[in-house]
Write an enzyme that holds these catalytic residues in place. Structure first.
Site, mmCIF file in Angstrom:
data_model
loop_
_atom_site.group_PDB
_atom_site.id
_atom_site.type_symbol
_atom_site.label_atom_id
_atom_site.label_comp_id
_atom_site.label_asym_id
_atom_site.label_seq_id
_atom_site.Cartn_x
_atom_site.Cartn_y
_atom_site.Cartn_z
ATOM 1 N N ALA A 102 63.728 4.182 72.632
ATOM 2 C CA ALA A 102 62.345 3.873 72.276
ATOM 3 C C ALA A 102 62.148 2.420 71.831
ATOM 4 C CB ALA A 102 61.893 4.817 71.165
ATOM 5 N N THR A 152 58.722 -0.579 71.987
ATOM 6 C CA THR A 152 57.867 -0.905 70.836
ATOM 7 C C THR A 152 57.099 -2.200 71.092
ATOM 8 O OG1 THR A 152 59.700 -2.017 69.726
ATOM 9 C CG2 THR A 152 59.295 0.275 69.102
ATOM 10 N N ARG A 182 62.733 6.700 64.727
ATOM 11 C CA ARG A 182 63.503 6.755 63.476
ATOM 12 C C ARG A 182 63.498 5.485 62.646
ATOM 13 N NH1 ARG A 182 65.695 9.587 67.333
ATOM 14 N NH2 ARG A 182 65.943 11.799 66.958
ATOM 15 N N GLN A 240 66.281 7.105 77.655
ATOM 16 C CA GLN A 240 65.798 8.308 76.961
ATOM 17 C C GLN A 240 64.278 8.322 76.956
ATOM 18 O OE1 GLN A 240 68.421 8.817 73.096
ATOM 19 N NE2 GLN A 240 68.328 6.690 73.709
ATOM 20 N N ILE A 266 60.334 8.394 77.932
ATOM 21 C CA ILE A 266 59.552 9.266 78.817
ATOM 22 C C ILE A 266 58.275 8.552 79.248
ATOM 23 C CG2 ILE A 266 60.508 11.409 77.901
ATOM 24 C CD1 ILE A 266 58.237 11.570 75.926
ATOM 25 N N HIS A 295 65.552 12.100 79.459
ATOM 26 C CA HIS A 295 64.724 13.061 78.721
ATOM 27 C C HIS A 295 63.451 13.421 79.488
ATOM 28 C CE1 HIS A 295 66.787 11.914 74.640
ATOM 29 N NE2 HIS A 295 67.512 12.731 75.379
ATOM 30 N N CYS A 316 53.929 24.430 85.066
ATOM 31 C CA CYS A 316 53.718 25.754 84.470
ATOM 32 C C CYS A 316 55.078 26.410 84.210
ATOM 33 C CB CYS A 316 52.880 26.613 85.428
ATOM 34 S SG CYS A 316 52.811 28.335 84.905
ATOM 35 N N CYS A 369 48.001 27.516 82.123
ATOM 36 C CA CYS A 369 47.827 27.471 83.572
ATOM 37 C C CYS A 369 46.858 28.599 83.984
ATOM 38 C CB CYS A 369 49.203 27.680 84.204
ATOM 39 S SG CYS A 369 49.229 27.591 85.984
ATOM 40 N N ILE A 420 64.454 -7.107 71.243
ATOM 41 C CA ILE A 420 65.010 -7.037 72.598
ATOM 42 C C ILE A 420 64.371 -8.075 73.526
ATOM 43 C CG2 ILE A 420 65.175 -5.561 74.663
ATOM 44 C CD1 ILE A 420 65.183 -3.175 72.585
HETATM 45 P P1 OAD Z 1 64.989 5.834 67.717
HETATM 46 O O1 OAD Z 1 63.663 5.690 67.071
HETATM 47 O O2 OAD Z 1 65.938 6.809 67.154
HETATM 48 O O3 OAD Z 1 65.721 4.419 67.752
HETATM 49 C C1 OAD Z 1 65.060 3.260 68.176
HETATM 50 C C2 OAD Z 1 65.814 2.047 67.678
HETATM 51 O O4 OAD Z 1 65.225 0.885 68.248
HETATM 52 C C3 OAD Z 1 65.773 1.884 66.182
HETATM 53 O O5 OAD Z 1 67.103 1.732 65.686
HETATM 54 C C4 OAD Z 1 64.969 0.592 65.967
HETATM 55 O O6 OAD Z 1 65.463 -0.195 64.883
HETATM 56 C C5 OAD Z 1 65.180 -0.130 67.273
HETATM 57 N N1 OAD Z 1 64.078 -1.028 67.657
HETATM 58 C C6 OAD Z 1 62.751 -0.755 67.639
HETATM 59 N N2 OAD Z 1 62.057 -1.770 68.174
HETATM 60 C C7 OAD Z 1 62.974 -2.715 68.546
HETATM 61 C C8 OAD Z 1 62.877 -3.992 69.156
HETATM 62 N N3 OAD Z 1 61.712 -4.496 69.529
HETATM 63 N N4 OAD Z 1 64.024 -4.683 69.392
HETATM 64 C C9 OAD Z 1 65.242 -4.156 69.022
HETATM 65 N N5 OAD Z 1 65.377 -2.952 68.443
HETATM 66 C C10 OAD Z 1 64.260 -2.234 68.215
HETATM 67 O O7 OAD Z 1 64.704 6.116 69.276
HETATM 68 P P2 OAD Z 1 65.707 6.726 70.358
HETATM 69 O O8 OAD Z 1 67.099 6.333 70.066
HETATM 70 O O9 OAD Z 1 65.132 6.384 71.685
HETATM 71 O O10 OAD Z 1 63.871 12.564 72.149
HETATM 72 O O11 OAD Z 1 65.512 8.268 70.101
HETATM 73 C C11 OAD Z 1 66.180 9.167 70.903
HETATM 74 C C12 OAD Z 1 65.374 10.409 71.123
HETATM 75 O O12 OAD Z 1 64.914 10.926 69.873
HETATM 76 C C13 OAD Z 1 64.086 10.204 71.911
HETATM 77 O O13 OAD Z 1 64.298 10.174 73.306
HETATM 78 C C14 OAD Z 1 63.282 11.414 71.513
HETATM 79 C C15 OAD Z 1 63.564 11.422 70.031
HETATM 80 O O14 OAD Z 1 63.509 12.691 69.444
HETATM 81 C C16 OAD Z 1 63.117 13.546 72.587
HETATM 82 O O15 OAD Z 1 61.935 13.528 72.481
HETATM 83 C C17 OAD Z 1 63.865 14.659 73.235
#
Ligand code: OAD
Length: 252
Positions: free
Chosen positions: A24, A28, A36, A99, A101, A117, A125, A152, A238
């Site tokens: 994610a 951002t 998180r 990951q 979507i 994901h 449906c 549906c 990033i």
């Molecule tokens: P997280 O929110 O867990 O981690 C995102 C990381 O990106 C964090 O450590 C932030 O500090 C970092 N971050 C945010 N913006 C940034 C930027 N501009 N440059 C550098 N770092 C940055 O997100 P994911 O690891 O993607 O799953 O979370 C994994 C999964 O948890 C998601 O796919 C989702 C969620 O539950 C499902 O929905 C199944």
């Protein structure tokens, strides 16, 4: 002494089979929230909302959440997505495994991509004998005429094509996961962008790297892989990091 960005540039310069793992944090800078970090969605909403159990019990709350917070139709890819797509065109990046979507890597032009994901663009449906396919936008458009727009015509729930916590037999089978691990083992640089690496099995992919091959993590927050051998960590944005590396590559 070299800066981390200079070191990363040198590593990327030498590589021509880079696998990019994203989360994610790469989106951002397009205006989406991550999950998180301090400004992440899980600060105000428990992660259970993205579970299969919650979806089945309270589809109206689930749909409200995705419409309010995961408004992927309103966002555009940012420079991070565009540079990764360019590096694919230049033959450096072989594949992106995300990951996310939100479809932003594809919108930027990345061709070789696995949406681990799933995607929020479409929905299906859940009735095995119906399986009617929808665009997610179409599902929301049904709101005008139907109070229970998430149902549906056959009466079963319409589920967005995303992997939820508790989903079993997701769109990735054991062979797919094995194949991804093999390609990760074979890559000559692993580039990890914007993920806390807290969600299994995606987080486990990093374990399947060849530790003689460099890994670069660009993430503002910490991950449990930061202190492993041959891992370079850059805790900055990033977009800025990739832009500086790209400029260095062009100047060299
Ligand atoms: P997280 O929110 O867990 O981690 C995102 C990381 O990106 C964090 O450590 C932030 O500090 C970092 N971050 C945010 N913006 C940034 C930027 N501009 N440059 C550098 N770092 C940055 O997100 P994911 O690891 O993607 O799953 O979370 C994994 C999964 O948890 C998601 O796919 C989702 C969620 O539950 C499902 O929905 C199944």
């Amino acid at each position: 002494m070299k800066t981390p960005i200079e070191t990363a540039t040198e590593l990327i310069q030498k590589a021509n089979n880079i696998i990019v793992l994203t989360g994610a944090g790469i989106s951002t800078e397009s205006g989406l929230s991550d999950f998180r970090s301090k400004s992440g969605l899980y600060q105000h909403t428990p992660s259970e909302i993205l579970s299969r159990d919650f979806f089945q019990k309270q589809p109206e709350v689930f749909y409200e959440f995705i419409q309010t917070y995961l408004r992927i139709q309103d966002v555009e890819p940012n420079k991070g997505h565009h540079l990764i797509a360019r590096w694919e065109q230049n033959g450096k990046v072989s594949e992106v495994i995300t990951q996310n979507i939100d479809g932003l890597h594809q919108a930027a032009g990345t061709k070789q991509i696995i949406e681990f994901h799933g995607t929020l663009k479409t929905a299906t449906c859940m009735n095995p004998s119906c399986r009617q396919a929808y665009q997610l936008e179409q599902v929301f458009e049904r709101k005008e005429e139907r109070p229970y727009f998430w149902l549906c015509d056959c009466g079963e729930l319409i589920k967005p094509d995303v992997v939820l916590f508790g989903d079993v037999g997701s769109h990735m089978n054991h062979q797919d996961i094995f194949d991804i691990r093999t390609r990760i083992w074979d890559c000559d640089l692993l580039l990890v962008l914007g993920t806390s690496l807290e969600v299994y099995p995606f987080s486990d992919f990093v374990r399947y790297r060849n530790k003689d091959v460099p890994t670069i993590i660009v993430n503002k927050g910490r991950t449990s892989f930061d202190y492993e051998r041959n891992v370079l960590v850059i805790r900055q944005s990033i977009g800025d990091v990739l832009e500086q590396i790209d400029q260095n590559l062009q100047e060299s």
